[in-house]
Design an enzyme around this catalytic site. Structure first.
Site, PDB file in Angstrom:
ATOM      1  N   HIS A 138       0.877  -1.258  -0.049  1.00 18.41           N
ATOM      2  CA  HIS A 138       0.042  -0.221   0.207  1.00 18.41           C
ATOM      3  C   HIS A 138       0.955   1.607   0.125  1.00 18.41           C
ATOM      4  O   HIS A 138       1.705   1.642   0.684  1.00 18.41           O
ATOM      5  CB  HIS A 138      -0.775  -0.123   0.894  1.00 18.41           C
ATOM      6  CG  HIS A 138      -2.341  -0.459   1.021  1.00 18.41           C
ATOM      7  ND1 HIS A 138      -2.380   0.053  -0.780  1.00 18.41           N
ATOM      8  CD2 HIS A 138      -3.648  -0.838   1.575  1.00 18.41           C
ATOM      9  CE1 HIS A 138      -3.678  -1.028  -0.506  1.00 18.41           C
ATOM     10  NE2 HIS A 138      -4.105  -1.420   0.324  1.00 18.41           N
ATOM     11  N   LYS A 546     -15.492   3.469   3.692  1.00 20.84           N
ATOM     12  CA  LYS A 546     -16.251   4.879   2.551  1.00 20.84           C
ATOM     13  C   LYS A 546     -16.896   5.265   2.229  1.00 20.84           C
ATOM     14  O   LYS A 546     -17.398   5.987   2.316  1.00 20.84           O
ATOM     15  CB  LYS A 546     -14.446   4.514   1.614  1.00 20.84           C
ATOM     16  CG  LYS A 546     -14.400   6.396   1.118  1.00 20.84           C
ATOM     17  CD  LYS A 546     -12.967   6.385   0.187  1.00 20.84           C
ATOM     18  CE  LYS A 546     -13.592   6.751  -1.216  1.00 20.84           C
ATOM     19  NZ  LYS A 546     -14.064   6.434  -1.912  1.00 20.84           N
TER      20      LYS A 546
END
Length: 883
Positions: A138, A546
């Protein structure tokens, strides 16, 4: 308690002092004085001195452009050193390791004390242990590889200094080495100059294997074996290695156009090359160690007359020659040369295992068990854990890419447009083609670039040595046809085995439909025949949070898992849930033990498969000792979850969660999607736009180059809010929902849930952790410095909400202050705040200067831009999680 921290604090202040001397040598007394003044003001401001807080703000606002970078670097480097000291503290005899009796031993004793568990049941649970850690690149690992290496060396110095028997001259030598390392770090640029390529990311992953896991895994297995012998009188079989590693680096192409079929092919070769390199070092040691003569008739028959005088050494030398030939061939392939495969090319683990295991059996039989169980056993276990591929690779691609490829094929064949068909028609077509003997792809057809890339990737999978690719993950999976489509494309590429294909359900709606999709798939006879009783499903944590906020997302994740477990149990399918957790709370991160025990009962029966992301890889596997401790935590959590599963939640608790989920999702979306001021506020109050400039991962920050919050990847979204200390994605909506349920007279029910239901108590614990890292005055300062006055009311509203939320959570948890049950984490956050606060204030100032320059149409000042990057990296180190 305080004695433990005093060891940590004295290490932190000692490292700080050395850093101070380094800064003075490099830049002179006046810069060090400036840094010291700021540090003292920050400490006093944290203690509540308002006058000093104002002075801190003024001092930082008045820094000249020349002073910006040194000050930012001083605090950023200090936080890296504090993190290093803390990582050492977690494994040092004076630190956490001392107060933390061996975690596996504690779990085994707990299990043995259960009236309804006997040793045989526990042993069976140990034998079915399975832990697969999936390393992902990431973009959140901000720290450069060269600095990570230096931090590891600093750790070694701290270890030597801890030795009470160390002689004075040795202590001086270690201190000199420490000064060198800190000076080297200071004079190294901490920000990468260009984005890493996917191959660079893969190399970073291999470095973790080499520097830490290679030693950590055998050490962990020794530890596990000792505890099992002591508590159950049970020895681990030589070939039993419950842990394996997979990687997304070089395989994850979702939204990353830089990961192509050629890149994946290259990374697969590179991974095998690295494996031969590491095994050669092992075999080199064994050649010198295994000089014994006595051997069993079986071994002597294996080596023949030629090797009879030193049979073990003879076998090791033969293996060494094979490894060297394999390595040369791989090197040539990596350079693009096409060579015929040499005799004895190593492609399967058995080829490594057999000669080593023959030596092991012979040594045991000849009374040399003590030798067999030394280096040789460690190497055998590495063969089982890493083997010829070193780490296996997952391929990940977005579902629409497969749909588009099939659409292009059907249009060319003149049988219609697959993309516009109904789900039923798609399934009928796919099953017909999957059962067909003739190929679907026309011979001389020229596909578009995007489709060619999808087909080429399938070809790479079909051609890779068996066992080097672990699974094909389909992101944004929504329907059964998404899964069948991948099976068809793999069939067309000529794959000769059933590749695990895992749908990833990641939005709120997709999680809610996951069970329905899997039920439909399992009702297809062809599909049941293909999967042979095993299914993997991936649960997405970051995108659902999200999309709907943490409270609604975590309940949807729980329910999806619960339903899938029950469906697969009924169908007689062994389900492996693959958890796509992130390092930060808004992406599903939680302390491993708590997170695993808070999952639905039965969720770990098929073992645990979980992503380890970016910066968390360094915190959890950065050193061999830390690796042992992380793997032990996972092991004990899996054993406990399988043998003492958490209770099924009461119906009334489920109803409350449904209620919390609806209210929190409405609140969250009310701000994030419906409030017209929200996106402009987000863009100005956080460094979101500036984050795009950081050369972090190889993946673009947005799925689509234009668009609002919804097109932002989950990681930059969370990273941005972590920087301004509002931590919004990790709490927005949760407290409002809890408050509403309390007002409805259900506080005592919530308290019972907190006490008796691990899922709920973990949720609250994670909220407390986020609240401890959030900071109202800093978030307010960002607003004043960066946000248009018309948007101030929104910022104030959000901060008021945060304050209310903290009160609600403390009331339900019956705590007077945050993190009461985890003083060690609270201590660690407090310790770092003194150094993170100045970086936050400085960051707001730098954002202000940088944006002003842009508005005036001037070209950016490199000193400001560089210092800004350093504050972003520094705050990330201070928060101990980026996105």
């Amino acid at each position: 308690m305080n004695e433990q921290y005093s060891a940590l604090r004295s290490n932190v202040s000692m490292l700080g002092k050395v850093l101070g001397e380094t800064i003075k040598d490099a830049l002179g007394e006046h810069i060090l004085d400036r840094v010291e003044t700021i540090r003292k003001l920050s400490k006093s401001s944290r203690a509540g001195n308002e006058a000093n807080r104002q002075e801190l703000l003024t001092t930082l606002q008045n820094l000249s452009n020349d002073e910006l970078l040194p000050v930012a670097r001083a605090f950023s480097q200090f936080l890296n050193l504090a993190n290093t000291a803390e990582q050492y503290h977690s494994i040092s005899p004076k630190g956490e390791a001392a107060s933390n009796p061996e975690v596996i031993a504690r779990t085994l004793r707990k299990l043995k004390n259960q009236p309804d568990l006997n040793d045989a049941t526990i042993k069976k649970a140990v034998e079915s242990l399975s832990l697969e850690l999936v390393l992902t690149a990431h973009p959140t690992e901000i720290t450069r590889r060269t600095l990570i290496h230096k931090m590891g060396e600093i750790n070694n110095c701290l270890k030597q200094l801890d030795n009470t028997d160390i002689a004075d001259y040795e202590r001086h030598q270690v201190m000199r080495r420490l000064r060198q390392l800190i000076a080297q770090s200071w004079h190294t640029d901490e920000i990468r100059k260009q984005r890493p390529s996917p191959v660079d990311e893969a190399k970073w992953g291999f470095a973790v294997v080499e520097n830490s896991l290679w030693q950590g895994v055998p050490n962990y297995l020794r530890e596990l074996n000792e505890q099992l012998e002591e508590n159950l009188g049970y020895k681990l079989p030589v070939d039993f290695v419950p842990v394996r590693f997979t990687s997304w680096m070089g395989g994850d192409r979702d939204g990353n156009p830089n990961v192509t079929a050629d890149i994946t092919r290259h990374v697969l070769l590179l991974s095998r090359w690295k494996a031969t390199d590491l095994f050669l070092k092992d075999i080199h040691v064994l050649v010198s160690e295994l000089s014994m003569v006595e051997a069993t008739p079986e071994l002597l028959a294996l080596v023949g007359e030629e090797g009879a005088s030193e049979p073990y050494r003879y076998l090791m030398k033969k293996l060494r020659a094979r490894l060297m030939a394999t390595q040369s061939w791989l090197e040539a392939r990596l350079k693009g040369e096409k060579l015929p495969k040499p005799d004895g090319l190593l492609t399967q683990n058995e080829q490594l295992w057999e000669p080593l295991y023959a030596c092991y059996q012979s040594l045991q039989a000849c009374g040399m068990g003590i030798i067999a169980n030394g280096e040789l056993l460690d190497t055998l276990r590495r063969v089982k854990c890493f083997g010829v591929p070193l780490v296996r690779i997952d391929i990940r691609q977005e579902s629409t890419r497969h749909t588009e490829a099939l659409g292009e094929i059907t249009r060319y064949l003149g049988i219609g447009d697959y993309e516009s068909w109904s789900e039923a028609d798609k399934q009928a077509f796919l099953i017909r083609e999957l059962n067909s003997k003739r190929p679907l792809l026309p011979r001389n057809w020229e596909p578009s670039n995007d489709t060619r890339e999808v087909l080429e990737t399938c070809k790479v999978i079909a051609e890779a040595p068996k066992g080097s690719i672990a699974a094909y993950v389909i992101s944004m999976a929504k329907t059964p046809s998404d899964v069948l489509a991948v099976h068809l494309l793999l069939k067309e590429a000529g794959i000769g085995f059933a590749m695990p294909v895992a749908p990833l359900f990641e939005t709120l709606d997709d999680l809610n439909n996951a069970d329905d999709v899997m039920t439909q798939l399992l009702n297809i006879d062809w599909y049941r025949g293909l999967i042979q009783g095993k299914q993997m499903v991936m649960i997405g944590y970051s995108d659902s949070a999200k999309d709907a906020g943490v409270m609604a997302a975590s309940w949807a994740q729980y329910q999806a898992q619960d339903a899938l477990i029950k469906t697969c149990e009924k169908a007689g399918i062994e389900l492996t849930l693959f958890h796509g957790r992130g390092g930060s709370i808004g992406r599903g991160g939680a302390p491993a033990h708590a997170a695993l025990l808070s999952q639905p009962p039965g969720s770990l029966k098929g073992g645990l498969r979980v992503t380890e992301q970016g910066e968390m890889i360094r915190f959890k596997y950065g050193l061999p000792e830390v690796t042992v401790s992380s793997l032990s935590l996972y092991t004990s959590a899996i054993l406990e979850a399988n043998l003492l599963p958490p209770p099924e939640p009461k119906d009334s608790w489920r109803h409350i969660m449904d209620e919390l989920s609806v209210i929190s999702c409405e609140t969250y979306r009310g701000y994030v999607r419906e409030n017209k001021d929200f996106v402009p506020y987000f863009r100005s109050a956080t460094p979101e736009q500036e984050l795009g400039k950081l050369p972090l991962g190889s993946r673009p920050a947005k799925r689509r180059p234009t668009g609002g919050v919804e097109s932002l990847r989950a990681i930059p979204w969370i990273f941005a809010w972590t920087q301004n200390r509002l931590m919004l994605p990790a709490w927005l909506g949760a407290g409002t929902a809890l408050q509403k349920v309390v007002e409805d007279g259900k506080q005592s029910e919530l308290e019972a849930m907190c006490r008796d239901w691990p899922f709920f108590s973990t949720r609250l614990g994670m909220l407390e952790m986020v609240f401890s890292k959030a900071d109202l005055w800093l978030a307010d300062y960002y607003d004043q410095r960066l946000v248009a006055k018309t948007l101030w009311p929104l910022g104030k509203e959000l901060r008021d909400l945060l304050e209310e939320d903290i009160k609600v959570v403390l009331a339900i948890a019956n705590d007077s202050h945050l993190m009461a049950d985890l003083p060690w984490i609270a201590e660690s956050i407090q310790l770092r705040n003194v150094y993170t606060d100045p970086l936050n204030v400085l960051q707001a100032e730098l954002l202000y200067r940088s944006r002003l320059t842009e508005e005036q149409g001037k070209s950016p000042d490199p000193r400001v831009e560089q210092a800004l990057m350093v504050t972003i990296a520094g705050v990330a180190a201070g928060m101990r999680n980026t996105g």
